[in-house]
Write an enzyme that holds these catalytic residues in place. Structure first.
Site, PDB file in Angstrom:
ATOM      1  CB  SER A  14     -82.358  52.993 -49.608  1.00 14.39           C
ATOM      2  OG  SER A  14     -82.930  52.414 -50.403  1.00 14.39           O
ATOM      3  CG  HIS A  39     -82.705  50.306 -46.014  1.00 18.37           C
ATOM      4  ND1 HIS A  39     -83.358  50.215 -44.603  1.00 18.37           N
ATOM      5  CD2 HIS A  39     -83.734  50.886 -46.869  1.00 18.37           C
ATOM      6  CE1 HIS A  39     -84.672  50.354 -44.993  1.00 18.37           C
ATOM      7  NE2 HIS A  39     -84.918  50.544 -46.311  1.00 18.37           N
ATOM      8  CG  ASP A  41     -86.013  49.832 -49.695  1.00 18.63           C
ATOM      9  OD1 ASP A  41     -86.608  49.972 -48.389  1.00 18.63           O
ATOM     10  OD2 ASP A  41     -85.425  51.156 -50.247  1.00 18.63           O
ATOM     11  CG  MET A  43     -90.922  47.843 -52.633  1.00 12.19           C
ATOM     12  SD  MET A  43     -90.834  49.028 -53.544  1.00 12.19           S
ATOM     13  CE  MET A  43     -89.702  50.308 -52.866  1.00 12.19           C
ATOM     14  CG  HIS A  75     -88.158  48.712 -45.524  1.00 11.92           C
ATOM     15  ND1 HIS A  75     -88.265  49.892 -46.195  1.00 11.92           N
ATOM     16  CD2 HIS A  75     -89.422  48.285 -44.952  1.00 11.92           C
ATOM     17  CE1 HIS A  75     -89.318  50.376 -45.855  1.00 11.92           C
ATOM     18  NE2 HIS A  75     -90.022  49.451 -45.037  1.00 11.92           N
ATOM     19  CG  MET A  77     -91.760  48.380 -47.904  1.00 11.69           C
ATOM     20  SD  MET A  77     -91.043  49.657 -48.960  1.00 11.69           S
ATOM     21  CE  MET A  77     -89.516  48.954 -49.182  1.00 11.69           C
ATOM     22  CG  MET A 146     -92.428  53.376 -43.795  1.00 13.54           C
ATOM     23  SD  MET A 146     -90.647  53.392 -44.724  1.00 13.54           S
ATOM     24  CE  MET A 146     -90.776  54.324 -46.030  1.00 13.54           C
ATOM     25  N   GLY A 153     -88.796  55.341 -54.444  1.00 15.26           N
ATOM     26  CA  GLY A 153     -87.690  56.344 -53.934  1.00 15.26           C
ATOM     27  C   GLY A 153     -87.815  57.979 -54.336  1.00 15.26           C
ATOM     28  CG  ASP A 185     -86.926  53.977 -45.558  1.00 17.71           C
ATOM     29  OD1 ASP A 185     -86.243  54.607 -46.440  1.00 17.71           O
ATOM     30  OD2 ASP A 185     -87.044  52.838 -45.740  1.00 17.71           O
ATOM     31  N   GLY A 187     -87.018  60.092 -48.360  1.00 16.08           N
ATOM     32  CA  GLY A 187     -86.535  61.669 -48.422  1.00 16.08           C
ATOM     33  C   GLY A 187     -85.789  62.165 -47.421  1.00 16.08           C
TER      34      GLY A 187
HETATM   35  C1  DX5 Z   1     -89.406  53.391 -49.957  1.00 21.30           C
HETATM   36  C2  DX5 Z   1     -87.997  52.842 -49.592  1.00 21.30           C
HETATM   37  C3  DX5 Z   1     -87.030  53.942 -49.152  1.00 21.30           C
HETATM   38  C4  DX5 Z   1     -86.541  54.736 -49.927  1.00 21.30           C
HETATM   39  C5  DX5 Z   1     -85.302  55.646 -49.782  1.00 21.30           C
HETATM   40  O1  DX5 Z   1     -90.611  52.761 -49.937  1.00 21.30           O
HETATM   41  O2  DX5 Z   1     -88.405  52.014 -48.482  1.00 21.30           O
HETATM   42  O3  DX5 Z   1     -85.849  53.059 -48.668  1.00 21.30           O
HETATM   43  O4  DX5 Z   1     -86.836  54.550 -51.367  1.00 21.30           O
HETATM   44  O5  DX5 Z   1     -85.140  56.517 -50.997  1.00 21.30           O
HETATM   45  P1  DX5 Z   1     -85.061  58.144 -51.044  1.00 21.30           P
HETATM   46  O6  DX5 Z   1     -84.127  58.564 -49.989  1.00 21.30           O
HETATM   47  O7  DX5 Z   1     -84.909  58.411 -52.192  1.00 21.30           O
HETATM   48  O8  DX5 Z   1     -86.513  58.419 -50.525  1.00 21.30           O
HETATM   49 ZN    ZN Z   2     -86.605  51.221 -47.059  1.00 19.36          ZN
END
Ligand code: DX5
Ligand code: ZN
Length: 235
Positions: A14, A39, A41, A43, A75, A77, A146, A153, A185, A187
């Site tokens: 990501s 990936h 993200d 938002m 992704h 969101m 998720m 992140g 996805d 942590g």
């Molecule tokens: C969270 C995202 C992720 C995430 C992954 O909303 O979709 O892709 O940031 O990053 P880490 O691995 O730091 O959780």
């Molecule tokens: Zn993501």
């Protein structure tokens, strides 16, 4: 419990955690290490509290991904993702995941993604039950679970996700839908990638465990692959 030991695991870093001043360089480092899924993200400040990036970033990464034959996955969101699918497709996204919680007409949305020749995915937040995927599973390529509440992140992995992955893998096997990828996805890192792979995850989305100040991107990927390789081939 059904295991998934023979299915390969893809690592899809990501880029949310990347150093944006050196985004191209860091993505190139991932691709040079053999990564074939990136990936992104997206938002919107509505569906999730944070605002991140959009089609311009996808477009900037497109030549890198194309040269390497890699999938650029967005992704989404965001609320009302249908409004942006064509734009992300034009920008170069070849896989698009929307959230169950953001789509009242998810069947239509998934088929809109398919019509754009992209891999359709549906994501579930940590507290959304698996049964919400029941009727859409035959139509999708990727089920995204998720393992943190989306938006940021670097959050702590929700351990109950491992069991959710195993339950979904069992459902896929029972229904003859084992081709559907299970993506996890949030942590994801060295501490949990092995048990996730054992439970049936086939795409891992590590952010901060790939892009951080402790190790190089190449070394971080190597560490994750080594941990995962104990139970499944990892690319
Ligand atoms: C969270 C995202 C992720 C995430 C992954 O909303 O979709 O892709 O940031 O990053 P880490 O691995 O730091 O959780
Ligand atoms: Zn993501």
């Amino acid at each position: 419990m059904t295991t998934n030991a023979s299915q390969r695991v893809l690592i899809a870093p990501s880029i949310l955690a990347a150093d944006f001043r050196r985004l191209g360089e860091q993505v190139s480092e991932c691709l040079a290490a053999g990564i074939r899924r990136i990936h992104v993200d997206v938002m919107d400040g509505h569906f999730v509290p944070n605002i991140s990036m959009g089609p311009l970033v996808v477009e900037a990464l497109r030549p890198l991904a194309q040269n390497a034959g890699a999938v650029l996955e967005v992704h989404l969101m965001i609320d009302e993702p249908d409004r942006y699918l064509a734009e992300f497709s034009r920008a170069g996204a070849t896989a698009m995941t929307v959230h169950f919680e953001a789509c009242p007409h998810i069947h239509r949305t998934v088929h809109n993604i398919r019509a754009l020749n992209a891999q359709p995915g549906v994501g579930l937040n940590p507290a959304t039950p698996l049964m919400m995927l029941d009727d859409i599973l035959p139509d999708i390529d990727v089920a995204l679970l998720m393992s943190v509440d989306p938006g940021f992140g670097g959050q702590k992995f929700i351990a109950a996700t491992v069991d959710k992955v195993a339950r979904l893998r069992a459902i896929l096997v029972r229904r003859g839908l084992d081709r559907v990828e299970i993506e996890v996805d949030g942590g994801v890192g060295e501490a949990n990638i092995t048990e996730l792979a054992r439970a049936g995850m086939t795409i891992a989305v590590p952010g901060t465990s790939v892009f951080n100040d402790r190790k190089s991107v190449t070394e971080s990927i190597r560490v994750l692959r080594t941990a995962c390789a104990a139970v499944a081939p990892c690319e």
